[in-house]
Design an enzyme around this catalytic site. Structure first.
Site, PDB file in Angstrom:
ATOM      1  N   GLU A   1       8.891  16.073  14.967  1.00  0.00           N
ATOM      2  CA  GLU A   1       9.370  15.919  13.595  1.00  0.00           C
ATOM      3  C   GLU A   1       8.609  16.889  12.686  1.00  0.00           C
ATOM      4  O   GLU A   1       7.381  16.896  12.662  1.00  0.00           O
ATOM      5  CB  GLU A   1       9.130  14.477  13.156  1.00  0.00           C
ATOM      6  CG  GLU A   1       9.841  14.132  11.885  1.00  0.00           C
ATOM      7  CD  GLU A   1       9.661  12.668  11.510  1.00  0.00           C
ATOM      8  OE1 GLU A   1       8.559  12.134  11.708  1.00  0.00           O
ATOM      9  OE2 GLU A   1      10.629  12.073  11.012  1.00  0.00           O
TER      10      GLU A   1
ATOM     11  N   CYS B   1      13.652  10.745   6.864  1.00  0.00           N
ATOM     12  CA  CYS B   1      13.445  10.356   8.269  1.00  0.00           C
ATOM     13  C   CYS B   1      14.668  10.600   9.124  1.00  0.00           C
ATOM     14  O   CYS B   1      14.557  10.998  10.278  1.00  0.00           O
ATOM     15  CB  CYS B   1      13.038   8.894   8.328  1.00  0.00           C
ATOM     16  SG  CYS B   1      14.233   7.825   7.496  1.00  0.00           S
TER      17      CYS B   1
ATOM     18  N   GLY C   1       2.716   3.994  13.224  1.00  0.00           N
ATOM     19  CA  GLY C   1       3.386   2.776  13.685  1.00  0.00           C
ATOM     20  C   GLY C   1       2.669   2.157  14.878  1.00  0.00           C
ATOM     21  O   GLY C   1       2.508   0.940  14.960  1.00  0.00           O
TER      22      GLY C   1
ATOM     23  N   LYS D   1       0.886  -1.173   0.000  1.00  0.00           N
ATOM     24  CA  LYS D   1       0.000   0.000   0.000  1.00  0.00           C
ATOM     25  C   LYS D   1       0.921   1.219   0.000  1.00  0.00           C
ATOM     26  O   LYS D   1       1.495   1.583   1.019  1.00  0.00           O
ATOM     27  CB  LYS D   1      -0.875  -0.007   1.269  1.00  0.00           C
ATOM     28  CG  LYS D   1      -2.196   0.729   1.148  1.00  0.00           C
ATOM     29  CD  LYS D   1      -2.086   2.209   0.789  1.00  0.00           C
ATOM     30  CE  LYS D   1      -1.842   3.098   1.988  1.00  0.00           C
ATOM     31  NZ  LYS D   1      -1.732   4.531   1.619  1.00  0.00           N
TER      32      LYS D   1
ATOM     33  N   GLY E   1       7.070   4.837   8.078  1.00  0.00           N
ATOM     34  CA  GLY E   1       6.172   5.982   8.193  1.00  0.00           C
ATOM     35  C   GLY E   1       6.285   6.621   9.563  1.00  0.00           C
ATOM     36  O   GLY E   1       7.317   6.478  10.230  1.00  0.00           O
ATOM     37  N   SER E   2       5.239   7.280   9.986  1.00  0.00           N
ATOM     38  CA  SER E   2       5.319   8.052  11.227  1.00  0.00           C
ATOM     39  C   SER E   2       5.149   7.159  12.455  1.00  0.00           C
ATOM     40  O   SER E   2       4.566   6.069  12.386  1.00  0.00           O
ATOM     41  CB  SER E   2       4.248   9.137  11.218  1.00  0.00           C
ATOM     42  OG  SER E   2       2.974   8.524  11.229  1.00  0.00           O
ATOM     43  N   THR E   3       5.595   7.657  13.581  1.00  0.00           N
ATOM     44  CA  THR E   3       5.474   6.926  14.841  1.00  0.00           C
ATOM     45  C   THR E   3       4.006   6.767  15.229  1.00  0.00           C
ATOM     46  O   THR E   3       3.598   5.721  15.743  1.00  0.00           O
ATOM     47  CB  THR E   3       6.295   7.664  15.924  1.00  0.00           C
ATOM     48  OG1 THR E   3       7.674   7.627  15.511  1.00  0.00           O
ATOM     49  CG2 THR E   3       6.175   7.010  17.280  1.00  0.00           C
TER      50      THR E   3
ATOM     51  N   GLU F   1       9.934   1.208  10.712  1.00  0.00           N
ATOM     52  CA  GLU F   1      10.933   2.279  10.564  1.00  0.00           C
ATOM     53  C   GLU F   1      10.170   3.574  10.681  1.00  0.00           C
ATOM     54  O   GLU F   1       9.420   3.950   9.773  1.00  0.00           O
ATOM     55  CB  GLU F   1      11.611   2.203   9.197  1.00  0.00           C
ATOM     56  CG  GLU F   1      12.448   0.959   8.967  1.00  0.00           C
ATOM     57  CD  GLU F   1      13.679   0.905   9.845  1.00  0.00           C
ATOM     58  OE1 GLU F   1      14.155  -0.206  10.096  1.00  0.00           O
ATOM     59  OE2 GLU F   1      14.152   1.963  10.291  1.00  0.00           O
TER      60      GLU F   1
HETATM   61  P1  NAP Z   1       2.339   8.191   7.712  1.00  0.00           P
HETATM   62  O1  NAP Z   1       1.242   9.132   7.807  1.00  0.00           O
HETATM   63  O2  NAP Z   1       2.621   7.299   8.868  1.00  0.00           O
HETATM   64  O3  NAP Z   1       2.102   7.352   6.386  1.00  0.00           O
HETATM   65  C1  NAP Z   1       2.920   6.281   6.001  1.00  0.00           C
HETATM   66  C2  NAP Z   1       2.065   5.237   5.298  1.00  0.00           C
HETATM   67  O4  NAP Z   1       1.117   4.695   6.224  1.00  0.00           O
HETATM   68  C3  NAP Z   1       1.249   5.797   4.143  1.00  0.00           C
HETATM   69  O5  NAP Z   1       1.150   4.828   3.135  1.00  0.00           O
HETATM   70  C4  NAP Z   1      -0.096   6.025   4.809  1.00  0.00           C
HETATM   71  O6  NAP Z   1      -1.157   6.113   3.897  1.00  0.00           O
HETATM   72  C5  NAP Z   1      -0.194   4.813   5.691  1.00  0.00           C
HETATM   73  N1  NAP Z   1      -1.162   4.926   6.788  1.00  0.00           N
HETATM   74  C6  NAP Z   1      -1.686   6.044   7.349  1.00  0.00           C
HETATM   75  N2  NAP Z   1      -2.541   5.717   8.347  1.00  0.00           N
HETATM   76  C7  NAP Z   1      -2.574   4.367   8.412  1.00  0.00           C
HETATM   77  C8  NAP Z   1      -3.265   3.425   9.235  1.00  0.00           C
HETATM   78  N3  NAP Z   1      -4.106   3.797  10.200  1.00  0.00           N
HETATM   79  N4  NAP Z   1      -3.044   2.106   9.035  1.00  0.00           N
HETATM   80  C9  NAP Z   1      -2.179   1.686   8.080  1.00  0.00           C
HETATM   81  N5  NAP Z   1      -1.511   2.532   7.262  1.00  0.00           N
HETATM   82  C10 NAP Z   1      -1.694   3.856   7.419  1.00  0.00           C
HETATM   83  O7  NAP Z   1       3.703   8.928   7.408  1.00  0.00           O
HETATM   84  P2  NAP Z   1       3.905  10.153   6.400  1.00  0.00           P
HETATM   85  O8  NAP Z   1       3.662  11.418   7.106  1.00  0.00           O
HETATM   86  O9  NAP Z   1       3.183   9.904   5.140  1.00  0.00           O
HETATM   87  O10 NAP Z   1       5.446   9.958   6.108  1.00  0.00           O
HETATM   88  C11 NAP Z   1       6.416  10.618   6.814  1.00  0.00           C
HETATM   89  C12 NAP Z   1       6.862   9.821   8.040  1.00  0.00           C
HETATM   90  O11 NAP Z   1       7.559   8.664   7.616  1.00  0.00           O
HETATM   91  C13 NAP Z   1       7.811  10.585   8.909  1.00  0.00           C
HETATM   92  O12 NAP Z   1       7.488  10.376  10.246  1.00  0.00           O
HETATM   93  C14 NAP Z   1       9.156   9.958   8.588  1.00  0.00           C
HETATM   94  O13 NAP Z   1      10.119  10.077   9.590  1.00  0.00           O
HETATM   95  C15 NAP Z   1       8.763   8.553   8.350  1.00  0.00           C
HETATM   96  N6  NAP Z   1       9.791   7.871   7.570  1.00  0.00           N
HETATM   97  C16 NAP Z   1      10.599   6.979   8.206  1.00  0.00           C
HETATM   98  C17 NAP Z   1      11.608   6.337   7.508  1.00  0.00           C
HETATM   99  C18 NAP Z   1      12.502   5.365   8.211  1.00  0.00           C
HETATM  100  O14 NAP Z   1      13.203   4.611   7.534  1.00  0.00           O
HETATM  101  N7  NAP Z   1      12.524   5.350   9.526  1.00  0.00           N
HETATM  102  C19 NAP Z   1      11.790   6.602   6.143  1.00  0.00           C
HETATM  103  C20 NAP Z   1      10.961   7.528   5.524  1.00  0.00           C
HETATM  104  C21 NAP Z   1       9.964   8.156   6.262  1.00  0.00           C
HETATM  105  P3  NAP Z   1      -1.610   7.586   3.353  1.00  0.00           P
HETATM  106  O15 NAP Z   1      -0.502   8.100   2.566  1.00  0.00           O
HETATM  107  O16 NAP Z   1      -2.805   7.318   2.548  1.00  0.00           O
HETATM  108  O17 NAP Z   1      -1.905   8.386   4.580  1.00  0.00           O
END
Ligand code: NAP
Ligand code: MG
Length: 499
Positions: free
Chosen positions: A402, A302, A251, A193, A246-248, A268
């Protein structure tokens, strides 16, 4: 930028974009959402609609998971490790031939400068090649026998099954490979996804994989919203593992959803990584390094070293040089070869970043550079100037939360002990770095910083052969290296009575 000839030209050149609404990729074919609903994908450089994406819900995820299960139990289970390694090398060929198209799609979809996306080609090729080698590099073991009698005790490793991958928008072209590579190297299958803001390269890659010879159903993609398709995937009772980036906050939800069938989970997550500049550092390297360690990909990385700690004796010189460097960075049209930073991924992300810029002022930090959304030709896109806040304290929200934008917080320290204490005073433990020419400082810091990845006198380097796992609220489970592949396997212990 609305009418940028570069942007328009790039869009017209992509056949994949011009053949109608985008569908899920399930069982080797593009398939519409069962509900018939769609969501919009935007080009963040122009604010214009780029494509329609299928809006996946539970029933679409169910179809993708059952295609992945069928492939896992079917012919894919009879591919030998050698055949999977060879297939991955064919995939390298196909990706290489189609890389320009993939890079252009990624840039159109999430805004990173094309020059940067094209330069990521080596990283992608190395990553896929690494997984090809890993297809031949995992095994069980035999245990020296201490049992009475004629026993042989051994372990067998076997692929876990169907893996769900949920990835963010900041670098999908690479991050999808942490799922695809692990699955193809081990004999697992996957449903991915992608983020709603950048799904196109994942869809196109899935199609190219089938062209390269990956059997239908091995890699499936369901697009849509996190709270719908993402949640359905993470709660699905027939998914054996979730690999999430994705985000904490999300997670935490993934962990809760995984309880339904005790899925294995690799996370991650977010970070607020420290980057410490000591007075004995080579500032010709540390200034651009600390700056680009935050601004790279417009701050949407990230491991960005967003808390820059600078030793008091060089503070004046450092802030002056950092501000000067930041002001000279070229932000603009991602298809212009001179551009260093493109737009943020979406209007929502722009609002979030600008609200933190406003907050920094209210908390008493001083703007040394940037702090503005860019207008003029760039007014329709989501562009923010590289921003330096000086006089930041580690307890301010801009130093704790963040931001995921080109915003750097500068914090002054006196001693090594103080730098270390402040660096570790965070809920996260993702990345970290420091700049010094003193070997005693180096040893102290590399041992003392509590984070999964540390750069010394450099920034943002990554090698797929090197593992990396977050610490504290930055997640768990290794990404990269041999342990990454192990995460797609389970182990059985066998006792054989030879009498
Ligand atoms: P996010 O909101 O957590 O989204 C990440 C993914 O999760 C997207 O595909 C999102 O879909 C999906 N998602 C959202 N809510 C969900 C739920 N309830 N159940 C299952 N999946 C769900 O993160 P973001 O703001 O898009 O991305 C930025 C974050 O990613 C930052 O916190 C960054 O630090 C982190 N990140 C971490 C790494 C690492 O390696 N540690 C690398 C890159 C980014 P939608 O897009 O449709 O919301
Ligand atoms: Mg987009």
């Amino acid at each position: 930028m609305n009418e940028s000839p570069h942007n328009t030209h790039a869009q017209q050149g992509i056949a994949f974009l011009n053949d109608g609404p985008k569908k899920h990729f399930i069982d080797g074919n593009f398939q519409p959402s069962m509900s018939g609903e769609s969501i919009e994908a935007f080009n963040p450089a122009t604010g214009k609609r780029l494509a329609l994406l299928a809006r996946g819900r539970k029933e679409d995820v169910d179809a993708a998971v059952s295609a992945a299960r069928k492939a896992f139990e079917g012919p894919w289970s009879r591919f030998t490790p050698h055949q999977r390694a060879t297939l991955l090398m064919k995939v390298v060929d196909v990706l290489e031939r189609n890389y320009e198209e993939l890079a252009t799609l990624e840039t159109l979809d999430m805004g990173a400068p094309l020059k940067r996306t094209l330069a990521m080609k080596n990283v992608l090729m190395q990553t896929v090649t690494y997984f090809s080698a890993q297809a031949l590099n995992w095994s069980g073991s035999t245990i020296p026998n201490s049992l009475p009698g004629n026993f042989t005790t051994l372990t067998i490793k076997a692929p876990l099954g169907v893996v769900g991958g949920i990835i963010p928008w900041n670098a999908p072209l690479i991050s999808m490979w942490w799922i695809i590579g692990g699955a193809l190297a081990t004999g697992c299958t996957a449903v991915i996804k992608p983020a709603e803001d950048a799904s196109l390269t994942t869809l196109r890659t899935a199609q190219l994989l089938v062209e390269a010879g990956v059997p239908a159903g091995v890699i499936n993609v369901v697009t849509g919203l996190g709270g719908e398709a993402g949640e359905a995937l993470s709660a699905h009772p027939d998914v054996d593992r979730i690999v999430f980036t994705g985000s904490t906050v999300t997670g935490r939800k993934i962990i809760q959803a995984s309880a339904v069938n005790m899925k294995r989970v690799q996370l991650e997550l977010g970070g607020k990584s420290p980057d410490i500049v000591f007075a004995d550092a080579n500032l010709d390297k540390a200034v651009p390094g600390a700056a680009m360690g935050v601004y790279n990909n417009s701050g949407q990385i990230c491991t960005a070293g967003t808390r820059v700690f600078v030793q008091r004796s060089i503070h004046e010189e450092f802030v002056a040089r950092l501000a000067d460097y930041s002001k000279k960075i070229k932000v603009g049209d991602p298809f212009d070869p001179d551009t260093q930073l493109g737009p943020l991924v979406s209007e929502a992300q722009l609002k979030r970043v600008m609200s933190y810029v406003e907050l920094g002022g209210k908390e008493g930090a001083t703007l040394a550079a940037g702090g503005t959304r860019l207008g003029g030709d760039l007014a329709n896109g989501y562009y923010v100037a590289p921003t330096v806040f000086d006089g930041v304290h580690n307890d301010m929200r801009i130093a704790r939360e963040e931001i995921f934008g080109p915003v750097l917080s500068l914090i002054t320290f006196d001693t090594e002990e103080e730098a270390l204490k402040l660096a570790n005073d965070t809920a996260y433990g993702l990345g970290g770095g420091f700049w010094t020419s003193n070997i005693r400082t180096l040893t102290k810091m590399m041992n003392g910083i509590k984070a999964g990845k540390i750069w010394v006198n450099c920034w943002s380097l990554n090698d797929p052969a090197a593992g990396f796992a977050g610490y504290k609220q930055s997640g768990y489970g290794v990404k990269g290296g041999r342990d990454h592949v192990e995460g797609f396997l389970y182990e059985k212990t066998i006792y054989i009575n030879g009498d």
